[in-house]
Scaffold this active site. Structure first.
Site, short mmCIF file in Angstrom:
data_model
loop_
_atom_site.label_atom_id
_atom_site.label_comp_id
_atom_site.label_asym_id
_atom_site.label_seq_id
_atom_site.Cartn_x
_atom_site.Cartn_y
_atom_site.Cartn_z
N ARG A 1 35.10 4.74 -37.19
CA ARG A 1 34.33 3.98 -36.22
C ARG A 1 35.27 3.02 -35.49
O ARG A 1 36.25 2.53 -36.06
CB ARG A 1 33.24 3.14 -36.90
CG ARG A 1 32.16 3.98 -37.58
CD ARG A 1 31.20 4.58 -36.56
NE ARG A 1 30.12 5.33 -37.21
CZ ARG A 1 30.18 6.61 -37.53
NH1 ARG A 1 31.28 7.29 -37.30
NH2 ARG A 1 29.13 7.20 -38.10
N LYS B 1 28.39 10.54 -27.62
CA LYS B 1 28.71 11.87 -28.14
C LYS B 1 28.19 12.97 -27.22
O LYS B 1 27.00 13.03 -26.90
CB LYS B 1 28.12 12.04 -29.55
CG LYS B 1 28.56 13.33 -30.24
CD LYS B 1 28.25 13.28 -31.72
CE LYS B 1 28.67 14.53 -32.44
NZ LYS B 1 28.48 14.44 -33.89
N ARG C 1 28.40 17.75 -39.11
CA ARG C 1 29.37 17.39 -40.14
C ARG C 1 28.72 16.48 -41.17
O ARG C 1 27.82 15.73 -40.89
CB ARG C 1 30.56 16.71 -39.46
CG ARG C 1 31.71 16.34 -40.39
CD ARG C 1 32.94 15.93 -39.60
NE ARG C 1 33.97 15.38 -40.46
CZ ARG C 1 34.24 14.08 -40.61
NH1 ARG C 1 33.53 13.19 -39.93
NH2 ARG C 1 35.20 13.67 -41.41
#
Length: 324
Positions: A320, A186, A121
């Protein structure tokens, strides 16, 4: 002889003599040696021991179209128009985008062992070592253009968490709008790209990158905390993971036009990594800090900023967490 043929023989992790490999492949031992050197360019080290031959330490589970199809649920398989399992490619999303320029491709899925130009992204590079992870793109057709796609990336996240859970990968959470996390690191990312009429008939490529067995040498290029499936569960199969992903993903893409994101909203919020936590929202032009309180029925992020609810959509928005 191509490298894929050699890899298929040494994928078991056992020693194979240069002569035996050459006999099976129909080439000389010198040709086997040359191709073994080429594997280094893919990040694969083929060990050579005099008197024993070659082996790939630890072995390698190559993607198999047959094994994947055997594991896909029958109802989902009926929605699959074509499945391509490729060796080396620039990007599965790019491959799928080029395909839909020339033909209708609803239900088309492609996978690759290795991406030379994997994309994430916001223009980021997706680190894509050979035979280690899952790089998958699926095509779906929609009426109504961009409006019909609102919340699709979030719904895809729900489908992927379901698939991972069915394979024993528990505790996966979702980060708005495109990431899967495990213990704050992630695990996977989602990239949607659209082609066609922004207000009418269009085709969407849904790209998924899932870390399965990320080599440490490749991880040096990743600029954020990461995790892979191998770190979470001891037993896994890339082919089984792909089959589970397609079992969940294909029905979603087929029905999303009718259900929209609202059908997935509650489940998404239950998996939200930052639910009721302080977050920082950033774009090129602004910074906002507040409490993430969920998402709307079309997938916009809801944040309380100084007691007032604000809503943010995807695009160039960055999210975030704020350390407590």
């Amino acid at each position: 002889m191509d490298m894929q043929a050699l890899l298929s023989l040494v994928a078991d992790g056992e020693f194979h003599s240069g002569k035996d490999l050459g006999d099976v492949l129909g080439v000389s031992r010198t040709a086997v040696w040359k191709h073994a050197q080429k594997l280094e360019s893919l990040g694969l080290h083929l060990e050579s021991v005099k008197g024993k031959g070659y082996r790939l330490p630890g072995g390698l589970e190559l993607l198999s179209r047959e094994k994947i199809l055997a594991g896909v649920d029958a109802s989902a398989k009926s929605l699959l128009s074509e499945l391509d399992v490729l060796s080396t490619i620039d990007s599965t999303n790019q491959h799928a985008m080029q395909r839909i320029e020339s033909q209708s491709s609803h239900g088309y899925v492609c996978l690759a062992e290795y991406q030379t130009a994997g994309r994430g992204r916001r223009g980021r590079t997706w680190v894509s070592p050979f035979g280690s992870n899952i790089y998958l793109s699926a095509v779906a057709e929609f009426e109504g253009g961009a409006a019909a796609l609102e919340g699709l990336s979030l719904a895809v996240g729900v489908a992927l968490v379901r698939a991972l859970k069915s394979c024993g990968v528990e505790g996966v959470q979702l980060k708005w709008p495109n990431d899967l996390l495990w213990q704050g690191r992630k695990l996977a990312g989602i990239l949607l790209e659209m082609s066609g009429d922004v207000a009418g008939p269009c085709q969407v490529v849904v790209g998924v990158g899932l870390n399965v067995t990320m080599p440490e040498r490749s991880a040096e290029d990743i600029d954020q905390p990461w995790v892979d499936v191998a770190s979470i569960v001891p037993d896994y199969s890339r082919n089984q993971l792909v089959a589970a992903m397609l079992t969940e993903l294909l029905p979603l893409l087929d029905s999303f036009q009718q259900t929209g994101f609202a059908a997935y909203k509650d489940e998404w919020e239950a998996m939200h990594a930052y639910q009721n936590c302080d977050v920082l929202i950033q774009t090129i032009k602004m910074h906002e800090q507040g409490e993430a309180i969920g998402v709307t029925g079309v997938g916009a992020l809801r944040v309380l900023v100084d007691g007032v609810e604000k809503q943010f959509s995807g695009g160039e928005v960055s999210l975030r967490s704020v350390p407590s």
